[in-house]
Design a protein around this motif. Sequence first.
Motif, PDB file in Angstrom:
ATOM      1  N   SER A 112       0.810  -1.218   0.000  1.00  0.00           N
ATOM      2  CA  SER A 112       0.000   0.000   0.000  1.00  0.00           C
ATOM      3  C   SER A 112       0.844   1.268   0.000  1.00  0.00           C
ATOM      4  CB  SER A 112      -0.964  -0.009   1.188  1.00  0.00           C
ATOM      5  OG  SER A 112      -0.262  -0.165   2.401  1.00  0.00           O
ATOM      6  N   ALA A 113       2.154   1.166   0.294  1.00  0.00           N
ATOM      7  CA  ALA A 113       3.013   2.353   0.220  1.00  0.00           C
ATOM      8  C   ALA A 113       3.044   2.926  -1.191  1.00  0.00           C
ATOM      9  CB  ALA A 113       4.424   2.003   0.680  1.00  0.00           C
ATOM     10  N   LEU A 114       2.820   2.097  -2.200  1.00  0.00           N
ATOM     11  CA  LEU A 114       2.833   2.577  -3.583  1.00  0.00           C
ATOM     12  C   LEU A 114       1.705   3.563  -3.853  1.00  0.00           C
ATOM     13  CD1 LEU A 114       3.729  -0.739  -5.436  1.00  0.00           C
ATOM     14  CD2 LEU A 114       5.100   1.362  -5.399  1.00  0.00           C
ATOM     15  N   MET A 115       0.669   3.555  -3.019  1.00  0.00           N
ATOM     16  CA  MET A 115      -0.414   4.509  -3.232  1.00  0.00           C
ATOM     17  C   MET A 115       0.034   5.943  -2.944  1.00  0.00           C
ATOM     18  SD  MET A 115      -3.878   2.497  -2.077  1.00  0.00           S
ATOM     19  CE  MET A 115      -4.882   3.581  -3.109  1.00  0.00           C
ATOM     20  N   GLN A 116       1.182   6.104  -2.293  1.00  0.00           N
ATOM     21  CA  GLN A 116       1.729   7.440  -2.070  1.00  0.00           C
ATOM     22  C   GLN A 116       2.468   7.973  -3.283  1.00  0.00           C
ATOM     23  OE1 GLN A 116       3.227   8.166   2.250  1.00  0.00           O
ATOM     24  NE2 GLN A 116       3.806   6.079   1.733  1.00  0.00           N
ATOM     25  N   ASN A 117       2.761   7.093  -4.222  1.00  0.00           N
ATOM     26  CA  ASN A 117       3.547   7.477  -5.400  1.00  0.00           C
ATOM     27  C   ASN A 117       2.845   6.932  -6.640  1.00  0.00           C
ATOM     28  OD1 ASN A 117       5.470   7.912  -7.419  1.00  0.00           O
ATOM     29  ND2 ASN A 117       7.206   7.385  -6.094  1.00  0.00           N
ATOM     30  N   GLU A 118       1.845   7.652  -7.102  1.00  0.00           N
ATOM     31  CA  GLU A 118       1.046   7.155  -8.221  1.00  0.00           C
ATOM     32  C   GLU A 118       1.870   7.002  -9.488  1.00  0.00           C
ATOM     33  OE1 GLU A 118      -2.798   8.730  -9.064  1.00  0.00           O
ATOM     34  OE2 GLU A 118      -3.270   9.092  -6.951  1.00  0.00           O
ATOM     35  N   LEU A 141      -5.441  -5.753  -9.972  1.00  0.00           N
ATOM     36  CA  LEU A 141      -4.830  -4.895  -8.957  1.00  0.00           C
ATOM     37  C   LEU A 141      -5.639  -4.964  -7.679  1.00  0.00           C
ATOM     38  CD1 LEU A 141      -2.882  -2.534  -8.117  1.00  0.00           C
ATOM     39  CD2 LEU A 141      -4.596  -0.973  -9.053  1.00  0.00           C
ATOM     40  N   LYS A 142      -4.936  -5.092  -6.546  1.00  0.00           N
ATOM     41  CA  LYS A 142      -5.586  -5.007  -5.229  1.00  0.00           C
ATOM     42  C   LYS A 142      -4.982  -3.832  -4.480  1.00  0.00           C
ATOM     43  CE  LYS A 142      -7.337  -7.801  -1.424  1.00  0.00           C
ATOM     44  NZ  LYS A 142      -6.994  -7.021  -0.224  1.00  0.00           N
ATOM     45  N   MET A 143      -5.857  -2.964  -3.982  1.00  0.00           N
ATOM     46  CA  MET A 143      -5.365  -1.774  -3.299  1.00  0.00           C
ATOM     47  C   MET A 143      -6.285  -1.411  -2.150  1.00  0.00           C
ATOM     48  SD  MET A 143      -6.353   1.234  -6.017  1.00  0.00           S
ATOM     49  CE  MET A 143      -8.019   1.439  -6.649  1.00  0.00           C
ATOM     50  N   ARG A 144      -5.918  -0.342  -1.452  1.00  0.00           N
ATOM     51  CA  ARG A 144      -6.731   0.193  -0.365  1.00  0.00           C
ATOM     52  C   ARG A 144      -7.405   1.487  -0.843  1.00  0.00           C
ATOM     53  NH1 ARG A 144      -5.915  -1.500   5.486  1.00  0.00           N
ATOM     54  NH2 ARG A 144      -5.507  -3.709   5.125  1.00  0.00           N
ATOM     55  N   THR A 145      -8.134   2.117   0.051  1.00  0.00           N
ATOM     56  CA  THR A 145      -8.777   3.371  -0.331  1.00  0.00           C
ATOM     57  C   THR A 145      -7.765   4.494  -0.452  1.00  0.00           C
ATOM     58  OG1 THR A 145      -9.251   3.874   1.985  1.00  0.00           O
ATOM     59  CG2 THR A 145     -10.972   2.738   0.721  1.00  0.00           C
ATOM     60  N   GLY A 146      -6.606   4.327   0.170  1.00  0.00           N
ATOM     61  CA  GLY A 146      -5.537   5.321   0.125  1.00  0.00           C
ATOM     62  C   GLY A 146      -4.541   5.067   1.230  1.00  0.00           C
ATOM     63  N   TRP A 147      -3.572   5.962   1.364  1.00  0.00           N
ATOM     64  CA  TRP A 147      -2.565   5.815   2.402  1.00  0.00           C
ATOM     65  C   TRP A 147      -3.117   6.219   3.762  1.00  0.00           C
ATOM     66  CZ3 TRP A 147       1.850   3.481   3.316  1.00  0.00           C
ATOM     67  CH2 TRP A 147       2.641   3.895   4.388  1.00  0.00           C
ATOM     68  N   SER A 148      -3.916   7.270   3.779  1.00  0.00           N
ATOM     69  CA  SER A 148      -4.481   7.780   5.030  1.00  0.00           C
ATOM     70  C   SER A 148      -5.814   8.445   4.722  1.00  0.00           C
ATOM     71  CB  SER A 148      -3.524   8.793   5.676  1.00  0.00           C
ATOM     72  OG  SER A 148      -3.416   9.954   4.857  1.00  0.00           O
ATOM     73  N   ALA A 149      -6.507   8.868   5.777  1.00  0.00           N
ATOM     74  CA  ALA A 149      -7.795   9.527   5.571  1.00  0.00           C
ATOM     75  C   ALA A 149      -7.643  10.792   4.738  1.00  0.00           C
ATOM     76  CB  ALA A 149      -8.415   9.859   6.922  1.00  0.00           C
ATOM     77  N   ALA A 150      -6.481  11.449   4.855  1.00  0.00           N
ATOM     78  CA  ALA A 150      -6.236  12.668   4.087  1.00  0.00           C
ATOM     79  C   ALA A 150      -5.740  12.375   2.677  1.00  0.00           C
ATOM     80  CB  ALA A 150      -5.220  13.539   4.818  1.00  0.00           C
ATOM     81  N   GLN A 151      -5.437  11.119   2.396  1.00  0.00           N
ATOM     82  CA  GLN A 151      -4.892  10.742   1.084  1.00  0.00           C
ATOM     83  C   GLN A 151      -5.666   9.554   0.513  1.00  0.00           C
ATOM     84  OE1 GLN A 151      -0.658  10.425   2.677  1.00  0.00           O
ATOM     85  NE2 GLN A 151      -0.256  11.229   0.640  1.00  0.00           N
ATOM     86  N   ARG A 152      -6.961   9.727   0.334  1.00  0.00           N
ATOM     87  CA  ARG A 152      -7.772   8.682  -0.291  1.00  0.00           C
ATOM     88  C   ARG A 152      -7.752   8.910  -1.798  1.00  0.00           C
ATOM     89  NH1 ARG A 152     -11.615   8.813   4.297  1.00  0.00           N
ATOM     90  NH2 ARG A 152     -11.439   6.810   5.368  1.00  0.00           N
ATOM     91  N   ASN A 153      -6.886   8.183  -2.490  1.00  0.00           N
ATOM     92  CA  ASN A 153      -6.697   8.384  -3.926  1.00  0.00           C
ATOM     93  C   ASN A 153      -7.022   7.141  -4.736  1.00  0.00           C
ATOM     94  OD1 ASN A 153      -4.482   7.045  -2.781  1.00  0.00           O
ATOM     95  ND2 ASN A 153      -3.063   7.770  -4.357  1.00  0.00           N
ATOM     96  N   ALA A 154      -7.887   6.276  -4.179  1.00  0.00           N
ATOM     97  CA  ALA A 154      -8.206   5.037  -4.892  1.00  0.00           C
ATOM     98  C   ALA A 154      -8.843   5.310  -6.248  1.00  0.00           C
ATOM     99  CB  ALA A 154      -9.135   4.171  -4.034  1.00  0.00           C
ATOM    100  N   VAL A 155      -9.669   6.344  -6.358  1.00  0.00           N
ATOM    101  CA  VAL A 155     -10.354   6.611  -7.625  1.00  0.00           C
ATOM    102  C   VAL A 155      -9.359   6.985  -8.717  1.00  0.00           C
ATOM    103  CG1 VAL A 155     -11.976   8.141  -8.796  1.00  0.00           C
ATOM    104  CG2 VAL A 155     -12.546   7.211  -6.550  1.00  0.00           C
ATOM    105  N   SER A 156      -8.445   7.901  -8.416  1.00  0.00           N
ATOM    106  CA  SER A 156      -7.485   8.317  -9.448  1.00  0.00           C
ATOM    107  C   SER A 156      -6.556   7.172  -9.838  1.00  0.00           C
ATOM    108  CB  SER A 156      -6.672   9.518  -8.970  1.00  0.00           C
ATOM    109  OG  SER A 156      -5.923   9.220  -7.805  1.00  0.00           O
ATOM    110  N   LEU A 157      -6.137   6.367  -8.857  1.00  0.00           N
ATOM    111  CA  LEU A 157      -5.267   5.242  -9.185  1.00  0.00           C
ATOM    112  C   LEU A 157      -6.031   4.191  -9.982  1.00  0.00           C
ATOM    113  CD1 LEU A 157      -2.542   3.901  -8.986  1.00  0.00           C
ATOM    114  CD2 LEU A 157      -3.175   2.991  -6.742  1.00  0.00           C
ATOM    115  N   ALA A 158      -7.290   3.969  -9.663  1.00  0.00           N
ATOM    116  CA  ALA A 158      -8.094   2.997 -10.411  1.00  0.00           C
ATOM    117  C   ALA A 158      -8.251   3.420 -11.870  1.00  0.00           C
ATOM    118  CB  ALA A 158      -9.460   2.836  -9.755  1.00  0.00           C
ATOM    119  N   ARG A 159      -8.510   4.700 -12.092  1.00  0.00           N
ATOM    120  CA  ARG A 159      -8.633   5.183 -13.475  1.00  0.00           C
ATOM    121  C   ARG A 159      -7.335   4.977 -14.247  1.00  0.00           C
ATOM    122  NH1 ARG A 159     -11.554  10.366 -11.514  1.00  0.00           N
ATOM    123  NH2 ARG A 159     -13.759   9.962 -11.963  1.00  0.00           N
TER     124      ARG A 159
END
Length: 341
Positions: A112-118, A141-159
Amino acid sequence: MRIGPHALPNAVFVAPMAGVTDRPFRQLCRRFGAGYAVAEMVAARPDLRGTAKSRLRGRHEGEPGPFAVQIVGADAAAMAESAAWNVARGAQVIDINMGCPARKVCSQWSGSALMQNEALALRIIEAVVAACAPQGVPVTLKMRTGWSAAQRNAVSLARAAEGAGVQMITVHGRTREQGYAGEAEYETIAAVKAAVRVPVVANGDIDSPEKAAAVLAATRADAVMLGRAAWRAPWLLRQVAHYLATGRQLAAPLTLEVRSALLDHLHAHYALYGEAAGARSARKHLQRMLGGLPGGDAFVQSLMPEASALRQWQAVADFLMLLAERHERLPGEAPIRSQVA
């Protein structure tokens, strides 16, 4: 439900869990109705790929397809090489791990650390898709909603992942910061589903047929993925699949059926790991699957010192036979200390 060229029997999946979803466990879950089961993650690093543990994780003989391997790493070239290596050895689906919250994984900028570096995440996805494309092997791909509550970037990474050729996306409804604490949220999964056209799988806190149906209704996802609940009660997978297909509850499994399945699972477990190592590693499965049954917690605790696979198997056989004499169908489970731990 399809993953690339592979048609699946239902939309109830088993999550990859490190140290859990080996071949015997995946076979057990398929026996109880799972439509799809992903192998536990394997490191992309070449120096780790050839270890005895990694070789065992890659075993899939006798397993119904599609056989899915999850790879984890932070280097695009190494991830592509790992994908090609696993495909050459029979993998029919490659799953990229961007969801593991473990500190030892995230400290290497993997999981999940990769979600910090799209940008890096996208390079990895593109490299893995390119490595698998010549063989027609789909990448998921399996991921989380984001790194933290302030960094929920699942939508942009999914696209971005969909644009790079990923053919299915699984979202665990927690951030990496949450680990497995608190409650999963499904609004982000719903947003991912609305943003992409590839199948989306909802994961996190799905522990009953009713919860599975509610999550599908809330997210409009294409499938559900069970992790810890499936480890505790693999027979739950059949109950979830039946409820989603019919809207009706399925009776608890016959206790003798569960006994037969768990004893077969132990045989397969010992065959894969050897009797001594298999008896040791089987303890965690027995604790999870039997601990919540009547008398199960005390039984499992008494079995912990047992080093003989034969005596361990016989003790489980005797315990479940006594349970079957009292309960034709598997009795309800109670929350216990070992399951919370």
